[in-house]
Design an enzyme around this catalytic site. Structure first.
Site, PDB file in Angstrom:
ATOM      1  N   LYS A  84       0.916  -1.246  -0.045  1.00 37.98           N
ATOM      2  CA  LYS A  84      -0.053  -0.103  -0.120  1.00 37.98           C
ATOM      3  C   LYS A  84       0.732   0.984  -0.062  1.00 37.98           C
ATOM      4  O   LYS A  84       1.746   1.558   1.121  1.00 37.98           O
ATOM      5  CB  LYS A  84      -0.946   0.120   1.242  1.00 37.98           C
TER       6      LYS A  84
HETATM    7  O1  G3P Z   1      -7.203   0.886   5.848  1.00 35.02           O
HETATM    8  C1  G3P Z   1      -7.933   1.969   5.502  1.00 35.02           C
HETATM    9  C2  G3P Z   1      -9.179   2.077   6.031  1.00 35.02           C
HETATM   10  O2  G3P Z   1      -9.975   0.937   5.869  1.00 35.02           O
HETATM   11  C3  G3P Z   1      -9.535   2.764   7.411  1.00 35.02           C
HETATM   12  O3  G3P Z   1     -10.850   2.499   7.717  1.00 35.02           O
HETATM   13  O4  G3P Z   1     -12.485   2.572   9.645  1.00 35.02           O
HETATM   14  O5  G3P Z   1     -10.148   3.643   9.983  1.00 35.02           O
HETATM   15  O6  G3P Z   1     -11.660   4.656   8.471  1.00 35.02           O
HETATM   16  P1  G3P Z   1     -11.507   3.465   9.097  1.00 35.02           P
END
Ligand code: G3P
Length: 218
Positions: A84
Protein backbone atom coordinates in the site's frame (compact mmCIF):
# COMPACT_ATOMS: atom_id res chain seq x y z
CA UNK A 1 -16.46 -8.64 -5.81
CA UNK A 2 -13.31 -9.31 -3.83
CA UNK A 3 -13.68 -9.12 -0.04
CA UNK A 4 -10.79 -8.18 2.25
CA UNK A 5 -10.78 -8.11 6.05
CA UNK A 6 -9.33 -4.87 7.44
CA UNK A 7 -7.89 -6.18 10.69
CA UNK A 8 -4.98 -7.61 12.68
CA UNK A 9 -7.29 -10.07 14.47
CA UNK A 10 -5.91 -13.48 13.50
CA UNK A 11 -8.81 -15.43 15.08
CA UNK A 12 -11.36 -13.42 13.08
CA UNK A 13 -9.25 -13.84 9.93
CA UNK A 14 -9.14 -17.61 10.45
CA UNK A 15 -12.93 -17.75 10.83
CA UNK A 16 -13.51 -15.71 7.65
CA UNK A 17 -10.89 -17.72 5.74
CA UNK A 18 -12.67 -20.94 6.72
CA UNK A 19 -15.96 -19.50 5.35
CA UNK A 20 -14.18 -19.39 1.98
CA UNK A 21 -15.19 -15.81 1.22
CA UNK A 22 -11.92 -14.02 1.92
CA UNK A 23 -9.73 -12.70 -0.92
CA UNK A 24 -7.18 -11.14 1.39
CA UNK A 25 -6.39 -9.07 4.45
CA UNK A 26 -5.60 -5.36 4.55
CA UNK A 27 -3.81 -3.53 7.31
CA UNK A 28 -2.65 0.02 7.80
CA UNK A 29 -0.13 1.56 10.23
CA UNK A 30 -2.87 2.24 12.79
CA UNK A 31 -4.19 -1.32 12.64
CA UNK A 32 -0.70 -2.81 13.09
CA UNK A 33 0.14 -0.38 15.91
CA UNK A 34 -3.16 -1.24 17.64
CA UNK A 35 -2.26 -4.95 17.59
CA UNK A 36 0.30 -4.18 20.30
CA UNK A 37 2.65 -6.69 18.67
CA UNK A 38 5.68 -6.57 16.39
CA UNK A 39 4.38 -5.83 12.88
CA UNK A 40 6.38 -8.66 11.26
CA UNK A 41 5.03 -11.23 13.71
CA UNK A 42 1.44 -10.11 13.12
CA UNK A 43 1.81 -10.08 9.33
CA UNK A 44 3.57 -13.47 9.36
CA UNK A 45 0.79 -14.97 11.50
CA UNK A 46 -1.82 -13.64 9.06
CA UNK A 47 0.20 -14.94 6.08
CA UNK A 48 0.31 -18.42 7.60
CA UNK A 49 -3.51 -18.45 7.81
CA UNK A 50 -4.36 -17.02 4.39
CA UNK A 51 -1.72 -18.84 2.29
CA UNK A 52 -1.70 -17.39 -1.21
CA UNK A 53 -4.51 -14.89 -0.61
CA UNK A 54 -3.43 -11.25 -0.72
CA UNK A 55 -1.82 -9.67 2.33
CA UNK A 56 -1.58 -5.88 2.28
CA UNK A 57 0.44 -3.47 4.40
CA UNK A 58 1.42 0.15 3.98
CA UNK A 59 4.79 1.85 3.79
CA UNK A 60 5.33 4.88 6.03
CA UNK A 61 8.36 6.49 4.34
CA UNK A 62 7.63 9.73 2.53
CA UNK A 63 10.13 9.52 -0.33
CA UNK A 64 10.28 6.99 -3.15
CA UNK A 65 13.64 5.51 -2.08
CA UNK A 66 12.39 4.98 1.48
CA UNK A 67 9.12 3.51 0.25
CA UNK A 68 11.07 1.06 -1.90
CA UNK A 69 13.29 0.09 1.06
CA UNK A 70 10.21 -0.62 3.20
CA UNK A 71 8.41 -2.39 0.34
CA UNK A 72 11.42 -4.71 -0.04
CA UNK A 73 11.10 -5.71 3.62
CA UNK A 74 7.33 -6.12 3.51
CA UNK A 75 6.99 -8.09 0.29
CA UNK A 76 9.19 -10.89 1.65
CA UNK A 77 6.62 -11.61 4.38
CA UNK A 78 3.93 -13.28 2.25
CA UNK A 79 3.63 -15.15 -1.05
CA UNK A 80 1.07 -12.70 -2.38
CA UNK A 81 2.05 -9.41 -0.77
CA UNK A 82 0.39 -6.19 -1.89
CA UNK A 83 2.16 -2.95 -1.02
CA UNK A 84 0.00 0.00 0.00
CA UNK A 85 1.43 3.34 -1.12
CA UNK A 86 -0.05 6.72 -0.24
CA UNK A 87 -1.27 8.67 -3.27
CA UNK A 88 1.50 11.27 -3.32
CA UNK A 89 3.92 12.10 -6.15
CA UNK A 90 6.57 9.95 -4.40
CA UNK A 91 4.02 7.18 -3.95
CA UNK A 92 3.20 7.29 -7.66
CA UNK A 93 6.90 6.99 -8.52
CA UNK A 94 7.25 3.97 -6.24
CA UNK A 95 4.07 2.51 -7.75
CA UNK A 96 5.60 2.40 -11.21
CA UNK A 97 8.83 0.79 -9.93
CA UNK A 98 6.99 -1.87 -7.91
CA UNK A 99 4.73 -2.66 -10.87
CA UNK A 100 7.75 -3.07 -13.15
CA UNK A 101 9.11 -5.56 -10.60
CA UNK A 102 5.87 -7.56 -10.59
CA UNK A 103 4.61 -6.48 -7.16
CA UNK A 104 0.95 -5.60 -6.70
CA UNK A 105 0.18 -2.10 -5.45
CA UNK A 106 -2.73 -0.38 -3.70
CA UNK A 107 -2.82 3.43 -4.04
CA UNK A 108 -4.23 4.27 -0.64
CA UNK A 109 -5.71 7.33 1.09
CA UNK A 110 -7.12 8.07 -2.35
CA UNK A 111 -9.92 10.51 -1.59
CA UNK A 112 -10.74 12.29 -4.86
CA UNK A 113 -11.54 11.21 -8.42
CA UNK A 114 -8.51 13.15 -9.73
CA UNK A 115 -6.19 11.21 -7.42
CA UNK A 116 -7.83 8.00 -8.63
CA UNK A 117 -7.19 8.96 -12.26
CA UNK A 118 -3.48 9.51 -11.58
CA UNK A 119 -3.14 6.23 -9.67
CA UNK A 120 -4.85 4.33 -12.50
CA UNK A 121 -2.52 5.95 -15.04
CA UNK A 122 0.49 4.85 -12.97
CA UNK A 123 -0.73 1.25 -13.06
CA UNK A 124 -1.96 0.76 -9.48
CA UNK A 125 -3.76 -2.56 -9.15
CA UNK A 126 -6.15 -1.08 -6.60
CA UNK A 127 -7.24 2.37 -5.50
CA UNK A 128 -8.44 2.64 -1.89
CA UNK A 129 -10.97 5.43 -1.22
CA UNK A 130 -12.19 5.78 2.39
CA UNK A 131 -15.97 5.90 2.32
CA UNK A 132 -16.58 6.44 6.05
CA UNK A 133 -13.87 9.05 6.50
CA UNK A 134 -15.26 11.03 3.53
CA UNK A 135 -18.78 10.83 5.03
CA UNK A 136 -17.37 12.02 8.36
CA UNK A 137 -16.22 15.34 6.87
CA UNK A 138 -19.57 15.97 5.17
CA UNK A 139 -18.62 14.62 1.74
CA UNK A 140 -20.54 11.75 0.16
CA UNK A 141 -18.15 8.80 0.17
CA UNK A 142 -20.30 6.65 -2.11
CA UNK A 143 -20.63 9.47 -4.69
CA UNK A 144 -16.84 9.89 -4.73
CA UNK A 145 -16.40 6.15 -5.31
CA UNK A 146 -19.02 6.24 -8.08
CA UNK A 147 -17.07 8.99 -9.91
CA UNK A 148 -13.85 6.99 -9.55
CA UNK A 149 -15.55 3.88 -10.96
CA UNK A 150 -16.86 5.91 -13.93
CA UNK A 151 -13.30 7.10 -14.71
CA UNK A 152 -11.98 3.53 -14.59
CA UNK A 153 -14.82 2.27 -16.78
CA UNK A 154 -14.64 5.14 -19.32
CA UNK A 155 -10.94 4.61 -19.96
CA UNK A 156 -10.91 0.85 -19.38
CA UNK A 157 -8.12 0.97 -16.81
CA UNK A 158 -7.20 -2.40 -15.28
CA UNK A 159 -7.23 -0.78 -11.83
CA UNK A 160 -9.87 -1.92 -9.34
CA UNK A 161 -11.42 0.14 -6.60
CA UNK A 162 -10.82 -1.34 -3.14
CA UNK A 163 -13.40 0.62 -1.16
CA UNK A 164 -12.27 1.02 2.46
CA UNK A 165 -13.54 2.57 5.69
CA UNK A 166 -16.92 0.95 5.16
CA UNK A 167 -19.27 1.29 8.10
CA UNK A 168 -22.37 -0.68 7.09
CA UNK A 169 -23.69 -3.62 5.09
CA UNK A 170 -25.79 -1.13 3.11
CA UNK A 171 -22.58 0.60 1.99
CA UNK A 172 -21.29 -2.77 0.75
CA UNK A 173 -24.45 -3.37 -1.29
CA UNK A 174 -24.41 0.18 -2.74
CA UNK A 175 -20.80 -0.45 -3.81
CA UNK A 176 -21.76 -3.71 -5.57
CA UNK A 177 -24.36 -1.85 -7.63
CA UNK A 178 -21.57 0.44 -8.88
CA UNK A 179 -19.51 -2.55 -9.97
CA UNK A 180 -16.71 -1.78 -7.51
CA UNK A 181 -14.07 -4.53 -7.73
CA UNK A 182 -13.22 -4.96 -4.05
CA UNK A 183 -14.06 -3.87 -0.54
CA UNK A 184 -12.23 -4.04 2.76
CA UNK A 185 -14.01 -3.81 6.06
CA UNK A 186 -14.08 -5.15 9.60
CA UNK A 187 -14.80 -8.82 10.36
CA UNK A 188 -17.98 -7.66 12.18
CA UNK A 189 -19.43 -6.07 9.05
CA UNK A 190 -18.43 -9.06 6.91
CA UNK A 191 -20.16 -11.50 9.27
CA UNK A 192 -23.24 -9.21 9.41
CA UNK A 193 -23.58 -9.74 5.66
CA UNK A 194 -24.94 -13.25 6.15
CA UNK A 195 -27.26 -12.44 9.05
CA UNK A 196 -31.01 -12.11 8.55
CA UNK A 197 -33.67 -12.56 11.26
CA UNK A 198 -35.94 -14.48 8.87
CA UNK A 199 -33.15 -16.94 8.04
CA UNK A 200 -32.69 -17.78 11.73
CA UNK A 201 -36.44 -17.92 12.35
CA UNK A 202 -37.00 -20.23 9.37
CA UNK A 203 -34.21 -22.60 10.46
CA UNK A 204 -35.75 -22.84 13.96
CA UNK A 205 -39.19 -23.58 12.45
CA UNK A 206 -37.76 -26.27 10.16
CA UNK A 207 -35.97 -27.89 13.14
CA UNK A 208 -39.15 -27.92 15.24
CA UNK A 209 -41.28 -29.40 12.45
CA UNK A 210 -38.66 -32.02 11.62
CA UNK A 211 -38.31 -33.02 15.28
CA UNK A 212 -42.12 -33.49 15.50
CA UNK A 213 -41.95 -35.92 12.55
CA UNK A 214 -39.53 -38.11 14.51
CA UNK A 215 -37.49 -38.83 11.40
CA UNK A 216 -33.69 -38.84 10.93
CA UNK A 217 -31.86 -38.22 7.68
CA UNK A 218 -29.46 -41.14 7.42
O1 G3P B 1 -7.20 0.89 6.01
C1 G3P B 1 -7.87 2.03 5.57
C2 G3P B 1 -9.30 2.10 6.00
O2 G3P B 1 -9.89 0.84 5.93
C3 G3P B 1 -9.49 2.75 7.32
O3 G3P B 1 -10.74 2.53 7.82
O4 G3P B 1 -12.40 2.54 9.60
O5 G3P B 1 -10.10 3.47 10.04
O6 G3P B 1 -11.69 4.69 8.59
P1 G3P B 1 -11.25 3.36 9.08
Amino acid sequence: MEIFADTYDVEAIKELYDFGILDGVTTNPTILANSGRNYKEVLSDIASIIGDKMLCAQVVAKDCAGMMREANVLRKIAKNFVVKLPITPEGLKACQILKSEGTKVIATVCLSPSQALLAAKCGADYIAPYVGRLNNIGANGLDVVSSMQAIIDNYEYDTKILAASIKSVNDVIELTTMGVGAITTTPDIITSMYMHPLTNKSIVMFDEDWAKSGQVIE
